[in-house]
Design an enzyme around this catalytic site. Structure first.
Site, PDB file in Angstrom:
ATOM      1  N   ALA A 102       0.824  -1.212   0.000  1.00 43.03           N
ATOM      2  CA  ALA A 102       0.000   0.000   0.000  1.00 43.03           C
ATOM      3  C   ALA A 102       0.856   1.259   0.000  1.00 43.03           C
ATOM      4  O   ALA A 102       0.342   2.347  -0.203  1.00 43.03           O
ATOM      5  CB  ALA A 102      -0.924   0.007   1.211  1.00 43.03           C
ATOM      6  N   LYS A 103       2.171   1.102   0.237  1.00 42.28           N
ATOM      7  CA  LYS A 103       3.113   2.233   0.187  1.00 42.28           C
ATOM      8  C   LYS A 103       2.580   3.426   0.982  1.00 42.28           C
ATOM      9  O   LYS A 103       2.652   4.566   0.553  1.00 42.28           O
ATOM     10  CB  LYS A 103       3.408   2.598  -1.273  1.00 42.28           C
ATOM     11  CG  LYS A 103       3.996   1.417  -2.068  1.00 42.28           C
ATOM     12  CD  LYS A 103       4.269   1.733  -3.523  1.00 42.28           C
ATOM     13  CE  LYS A 103       5.004   0.612  -4.250  1.00 42.28           C
ATOM     14  NZ  LYS A 103       4.225  -0.633  -4.434  1.00 42.28           N
ATOM     15  N   LYS A 104       2.063   3.133   2.182  1.00 41.16           N
ATOM     16  CA  LYS A 104       1.406   4.148   3.004  1.00 41.16           C
ATOM     17  C   LYS A 104       2.419   5.125   3.583  1.00 41.16           C
ATOM     18  O   LYS A 104       3.582   4.775   3.828  1.00 41.16           O
ATOM     19  CB  LYS A 104       0.642   3.474   4.146  1.00 41.16           C
ATOM     20  CG  LYS A 104      -0.626   2.743   3.693  1.00 41.16           C
ATOM     21  CD  LYS A 104      -1.659   3.695   3.121  1.00 41.16           C
ATOM     22  CE  LYS A 104      -3.002   3.007   2.897  1.00 41.16           C
ATOM     23  NZ  LYS A 104      -3.905   3.858   2.082  1.00 41.16           N
ATOM     24  N   GLU A 133       2.639   4.722  -6.726  1.00 40.62           N
ATOM     25  CA  GLU A 133       2.734   3.359  -7.249  1.00 40.62           C
ATOM     26  C   GLU A 133       3.634   3.365  -8.476  1.00 40.62           C
ATOM     27  O   GLU A 133       4.126   4.415  -8.879  1.00 40.62           O
ATOM     28  CB  GLU A 133       1.342   2.804  -7.602  1.00 40.62           C
ATOM     29  CG  GLU A 133       0.840   1.707  -6.660  1.00 40.62           C
ATOM     30  CD  GLU A 133       1.804   0.543  -6.475  1.00 40.62           C
ATOM     31  OE1 GLU A 133       2.568   0.231  -7.409  1.00 40.62           O
ATOM     32  OE2 GLU A 133       1.795  -0.062  -5.392  1.00 40.62           O
TER      33      GLU A 133
END
Lengths: 310, 310
Positions: free
Chosen positions: A100-102, B104
């Site tokens: 999710a690359k939060k 992303e």
């Protein structure tokens, strides 16, 4: 195991020689026509359920990517939650990493921490370090979870900022060598600057000394860069995307060997090798789940053969 | 206006002297007890609806933060969508910026692009540059939307990587001065290195030359750093969090003056001044919406008075 613990779950997969991580990136345009289901979401659910059920014993880890579910709004989020429940039923020992690359600031992170670990209930999540790792403290405080920091990402454009040459001050050099004595051998090569991603690796390593739950995302597409990252990061788990569809050589064995030679941490490796498209969409016929499973088996075999040979 | 265009919407707010951006960060523990509604989500919806309805004419922009909604899973996402619909009904001319710090790789971004612009239907989104701006191309290609890149964030820990001193190569120096002649005056001050966030500002500025829809997140908590960022970024919109609850001085006028002196782009400013907690939770009585509205009015007044004085 009373409560699930990411470190224990990944160690268990490695001990069983299961290195393949199945990336769950559903793309409805690539799902075989024979997959039935109610609407787009129904077909995605059916496809991934078939894939999960067939691969559950050979996969070491599952990695759904939030983007492919959030695309469908609240229904997509609900479907993701149901798939995670499904994995926990059919493969209770396999850790689930949400890609999710939060990244948020201070207590705002708590919203994402709740979403990821309480609502979805995954075992680990990827986070983006640009705000500073200390800003992500609410994630690191989840000690039984895995917090996997983007370091050297697999994409072609990752050099734009990650590859910027950062001033290697005397203080930074000393700090790195205190925490990572094995880094001393190569720090000499970097005269006065090091790439930003090595600073990120170092800072994540420092956090891991306190929290013991930190990993790194390190692209398999830059195998030569894994060596200094491993020397800085010690035994930290590496999540390696970039095998398969992103390959520059098209040679799975050669790609894996390059990754293992530079990133494998003896004796068990501490690597999580992700494949998504290359495994999910191997066949457009009704053997799609079997073909996916066989690809993961092949990947594990190559790694275990290499491991036995060194 | 046939289709909504972020640049036109923000310019319209600036022309009307509306600089305040209302951050929609619902925290149920801070919502006044008098707010009724069905369960946590019902009370959040009621509270924010009251706030939006009361402030709609004085607010220049709305900025919901995804973390505060995603915390509640699919129900939270559904509620966020309903609030965005609400804003579009009662305040159709006011741009909505989703603070999601998305990032992303390649086509995986399309999932988030769909979620943010098609499903939720907001006008702009914040993105995180660590993967490289080129990796975020599917966002930039949405020309009628605003893509606001994290540059120098407002949090205390933002120096950890953003403040790393990056090698100012001859080529980088030349490239910056070609794109931003006004940066020449201060680049001399930076002898051989510049902070990473200035490289991010420069790269975002380069992208803006092609896509004309790029903005920067620049913390109001570091007003002195806004000057070089503005000299690099020209007329690009700055989204400035950090006014109010994050203030180090507690003096709204002084904080705003410091921001305006360094970040205001003549004649209309090109600044989006965000306040969230300091506005949302001004009163625990049933005048909470009025008190919030009055705070935004005060913020706009201070800015317009400063603008008239210079």
């Amino acid at each position: 195991m009373e409560t699930r613990n990411f470190q224990e779950l990944v160690a268990n997969s490695w001990q069983n020689g299961l290195y393949g991580c199945l990336g769950l990136d559903p793309d409805v345009s690539k799902i075989p026509a024979c997959v039935k289901g109610s609407g787009v979401i129904g077909r995605i659910y059916q496809f991934l359920t078939d894939i999960i059920d067939e691969s559950k014993d050979v996969v070491g880890f599952f990695k759904p990517n939030l983007a492919f579910f959030e695309r469908y709004g609240s229904t997509g989020i609900q479907t993701l939650k149901e798939l995670i429940c499904r994995i926990n039923i059919v493969a209770p020992g396999k850790p689930i990493i949400l890609d999710a690359k939060k990244n948020e600031i201070g207590n705002s992170n708590l919203g994402y921490v709740d979403f990821v670990f309480n609502y979805l209930g995954v075992d680990a999540v990827t986070v983006n370090p640009y705000l500073g790792l200390l800003a992500l403290k609410p994630f690191f405080q989840k000690k039984e979870k895995g917090i996997i920091v983007l370091c050297r990402t697999s994409n072609e454009e990752s050099d734009e900022f990650q590859g910027q040459r950062v001033e290697l001050t005397k203080r930074l050099k000393e700090e790195i060598t205190i925490y990572s004595p094995s880094a001393q051998s190569f720090l000499g090569e970097f005269d006065e600057t090091i790439p930003l991603y090595l600073v990120v690796a170092h800072r994540a390593h420092v956090y891991n000394k306190t929290f013991h739950n930190v990993g790194l995302v390190t692209g398999a597409t830059y195998p030569e860069d894994l060596k200094p990252i491993r020397q800085i990061a010690g035994s930290m788990p590496f999540l390696l995307p970039g095998i398969g569809a992103q390959s520059k050589t098209g040679d799975l064995e050669a790609d894996l060997r390059a990754v293992l030679e530079n990133g494998f941490y003896q004796p068990e490796g501490n690597v999580i090798i992700n494949v998504a498209r290359a495994a999910l969409y191997r066949s457009q016929n009704d053997d799609y789940a079997v073909k996916c499973m066989e690809y993961i088996v092949r990947l594990n075999s190559i790694i275990n053969a290499w491991r036995a040979s060194v």
